[in-house]
Design an enzyme around this catalytic site. Sequence first.
Site, PDB file in Angstrom:
ATOM      1  N   CYS A 134       0.841  -1.199   0.000  1.00 38.12           N
ATOM      2  CA  CYS A 134       0.000   0.000   0.000  1.00 38.12           C
ATOM      3  C   CYS A 134       0.873   1.245   0.000  1.00 38.12           C
ATOM      4  CB  CYS A 134      -0.910  -0.006   1.224  1.00 38.12           C
ATOM      5  SG  CYS A 134      -1.947   1.478   1.357  1.00 38.12           S
ATOM      6  N   CYS A 188      -7.332   2.956  -2.533  1.00 39.28           N
ATOM      7  CA  CYS A 188      -7.107   2.051  -1.402  1.00 39.28           C
ATOM      8  C   CYS A 188      -7.295   0.604  -1.858  1.00 39.28           C
ATOM      9  CB  CYS A 188      -8.064   2.380  -0.267  1.00 39.28           C
ATOM     10  SG  CYS A 188      -8.050   1.182   1.084  1.00 39.28           S
ATOM     11  N   ASN A 199     -26.448 -11.803  17.395  1.00 36.45           N
ATOM     12  CA  ASN A 199     -25.370 -11.154  16.638  1.00 36.45           C
ATOM     13  C   ASN A 199     -25.271  -9.698  17.113  1.00 36.45           C
ATOM     14  OD1 ASN A 199     -23.404 -10.569  14.730  1.00 36.45           O
ATOM     15  ND2 ASN A 199     -24.886 -10.166  13.102  1.00 36.45           N
ATOM     16  N   CYS A 244     -18.238 -10.004  17.261  1.00 38.99           N
ATOM     17  CA  CYS A 244     -17.115  -9.282  16.655  1.00 38.99           C
ATOM     18  C   CYS A 244     -16.095  -8.861  17.716  1.00 38.99           C
ATOM     19  CB  CYS A 244     -17.608  -8.065  15.873  1.00 38.99           C
ATOM     20  SG  CYS A 244     -18.498  -6.850  16.874  1.00 38.99           S
TER      21      CYS A 244
END
Length: 381
Positions: free
Chosen positions: A3, A86, A313, A340
Amino acid sequence: MQCDYYDAGRCRSCTLLEQPYADQVHAKEHRCRELIDTPGLHWLPPMTGPEQGFRTKAKMVVGGTTEQPTLGILDAELHGVDLRECGLYPATLQAVFPVLAAFVTRAALTPYDVATRAGELKHLLVTQSPDGELMVRFVVRSQEPIARLRKHLPWLREALPTLRVASVNLLPEHKAVLEGEREILLTEDSTLRMAVNGIDLHLRPQSFFQTNTDVAAALYRQAQAWVDELDPGSVWDLYCGVGGFALHCARAGGARATGVERDVVGIETSREAVASAQTSARELGLTRARFEAGDATAFALAATHAPDLVIVNPPRRGIGPELSGWLEASSVRHVVYSSCHAGSLARDLSAMPSLRPRRAQLLDMFPQTDHYEVLTLLERA
């Protein structure tokens, strides 16, 4: 992943970029195993996808000037840093950004200057469906630019033939949030179809959807496989979003299969997301799937009976002590927990000692960062 933005020090959002990808995945799974250290827990191999070009949703801060806008982030001095190339975005989405920058100039949209609190256009939120269709949302300070947006929208639709949904989101306050509460549609279509595992999920402007569609599809498939194996008669999908888990589990073998329907209830605070889930259920011909807007914990506490299986979730904070306590005391036999944040998952598990983790899988939804999703199957001891 190489990158130029990272090498030049212009963007350091990909905190793990210098680590080989295999090492990133190993470290994430190791961390989850440390936090969820339970005897008898079987870990499936990690689920991964491409380490670049995987993001189907772009959240671009607009900086610079009307004539030369930047789409990306702000630096420490609150100046715009352009990140149109990106590598996290697929080439098809990268190709959209120059068109949107040209539209900013054409429609005379003044980028919002955080330091002086002047200007209009704060963010551009772009989502691409698996079929290549687009949703573009303009987050602005007031209704002042809406007439110009409508005037020049035909040009944008000609330049972007795949544009399906365009809207304005109003964020008049000066605060560090991505969007406001009010949405104004600019197009006839109000929903973007997200075809996932043969199911058309509907994404409205203010509905949440995972940024990595391929890994999200794998997440739904794994949950569906566990549910099919257990074959519960009734299922709750709490924090259901646009209904991804619920719709995948509404019939044995998947929503498009010929299997027997299950009683499925989906609960979500976002009314937009609930409307999306209801649309999908109608299109799939599901008669025993119900979606309601509401708080997951309040719904469970007020229920007169419990289902056979619950899917949760939640956001990063987890389901919390109240819902964990209800699940512990309930008759629910199995829980499928998609998290998460393994730390909040571990806290919730400690409050549900009777529901033992039996299987788990890391799904690397966010390569180049320390974020992930971990799916866990809990069974009552």
